[in-house]
Design an enzyme around this catalytic site. Structure first.
Site, PDB file in Angstrom:
ATOM      1  N   TYR A  48     -35.444   7.162 -38.782  1.00  0.00           N
ATOM      2  CA  TYR A  48     -35.317   6.120 -37.761  1.00  0.00           C
ATOM      3  C   TYR A  48     -34.995   6.730 -36.399  1.00  0.00           C
ATOM      4  CZ  TYR A  48     -33.485   2.127 -35.159  1.00  0.00           C
ATOM      5  OH  TYR A  48     -33.261   1.175 -34.193  1.00  0.00           O
ATOM      6  N   GLN A  49     -33.971   7.556 -36.317  1.00  0.00           N
ATOM      7  CA  GLN A  49     -33.506   8.086 -35.028  1.00  0.00           C
ATOM      8  C   GLN A  49     -34.577   8.925 -34.336  1.00  0.00           C
ATOM      9  OE1 GLN A  49     -30.638   6.853 -34.212  1.00  0.00           O
ATOM     10  NE2 GLN A  49     -29.909   6.223 -36.222  1.00  0.00           N
ATOM     11  N   ASP A 100     -22.444  -4.901 -21.781  1.00  0.00           N
ATOM     12  CA  ASP A 100     -23.689  -5.587 -22.111  1.00  0.00           C
ATOM     13  C   ASP A 100     -24.876  -4.820 -21.531  1.00  0.00           C
ATOM     14  OD1 ASP A 100     -25.794  -7.288 -22.509  1.00  0.00           O
ATOM     15  OD2 ASP A 100     -24.807  -9.061 -21.695  1.00  0.00           O
ATOM     16  N   ASP A 129     -32.053   0.327 -29.280  1.00  0.00           N
ATOM     17  CA  ASP A 129     -31.660   0.635 -30.657  1.00  0.00           C
ATOM     18  C   ASP A 129     -30.689  -0.453 -31.111  1.00  0.00           C
ATOM     19  OD1 ASP A 129     -30.965   1.742 -33.061  1.00  0.00           O
ATOM     20  OD2 ASP A 129     -29.685   3.306 -32.204  1.00  0.00           O
TER      21      ASP A 129
END
Length: 294
Positions: free
Chosen positions: A69-70, A145, A163
């Protein structure tokens, strides 16, 4: 940890059949569990999978397969851009994407925006194989945020990597139309996004929505896949998009030799894997072709 089977971490699949499919992983040692104020966070050890992290009952990573994934969410974008100097990561508080971006020789600055400071703090404590690069001089960490940060920074980054966890809780806004509009405005000319975009087996309608939405703002849009055995269905995808240029995502600008792959200690990504990631099953290809039709 005891929701259905004592001693197992149990996860509902997120989708139309989420009450019918449950995955279970043996928890051999519970390392940490807390409500961070934003989400439920669990770290545990599995003899089969190594150290594991889950958020709100959904597996985020295991030591066994996190590389697939990474590496892919990072290098699919980085290697599609001729000169990616400034990278923004939204989410990614475990540090894995930072680790991979630092392997790319062109990258000069990495900014990470993680809304939950406890994810960063606990990853530093319990996930050293993911979080070892937080203190690198190229890296700036903002706790806050990421969506708000993007709205406040126009024409600022070459690569933006989202991600995120699944579209619930603090990640809901990252799967909406206005977010993709803001991503477009935050990129420099020629800029590229790479966004976590769920699995073709359970979330095809959401993937079609994201593909159609991104196509409103970006010149080129594509969906790529990777295999992560401990994620729902064993597959997850990424939405790739280029701001204002027509490009072929499946033809990487930067191509790695076997020696470079070894030097960067890559476990999953290669030039061949990059090219293959954009070859989609027929039902997905047809669904996304329909999504492009006005």
């Amino acid at each position: 940890m005891d929701s259905y089977i004592k001693g197992y971490f149990c996860e509902h699949e997120l989708g139309d059949d989420n009450d019918k499919i449950i995955r279970a992983v043996k928890c051999d040692k519970l390392i940490h569990q807390e409500n961070t104020g934003m989400q439920e966070l669990v770290v545990f050890d599995s003899d089969a999978l190594g150290r594991c992290l889950a958020l709100d009952g959904a597996m985020q990573l295991t030591e066994k397969d996190e590389s697939s994934y990474q590496e892919m969410i990072s290098f699919l974008a980085l290697n599609s851009h001729p000169d990616p100097k400034k990278v923004l990561i939204v989410g990614g508080g475990d540090g894995g994407v930072i680790r991979e971006c630092l392997k790319h020789h062109c990258v000069e600055e990495i900014t990470l925006c993680e809304i939950d400071k406890r994810v960063v703090e606990l990853s530093k404590k319990y996930l050293p194989f993911m979080s070892s690069s937080f203190d690198h001089p190229k890296v700036t960490v903002n706790i806050g945020d990421g969506y708000a940060f993007i709205r406040e920074n126009k024409n600022a980054f070459d690569i933006i990597i989202t991600d995120s966890s699944d579209p619930k809780g603090p990640a809901v806004s990252l799967f909406q139309r206005d977010y993709y509009k803001s991503l477009h405005e935050c990129l420099r000319s020629g800029g590229i996004i790479s966004c976590q975009a769920e699995t073709i087996w359970y979330h095809l309608s959401l993937i079609k929505f994201l593909h159609t939405t991104a196509s409103e703002f970006f010149k080129t849009v594509a969906y790529a896949t990777t295999m992560v055995p401990t994620y729902p269905s064993g597959q997850i995808g990424f939405l790739l998009a280029c701001k204002d240029q027509r490009i072929n995502f499946d033809v990487p600008f930067h191509k790695f030799t076997e020696e470079q792959v070894d030097e960067m200690k890559l476990k999953y990504y290669s030039t061949e894997i990059h090219q293959a990631a954009f070859v989609l099953p027929t039902f997905v290809r047809k669904a996304l072709q329909l999504a492009e039709t006005p």
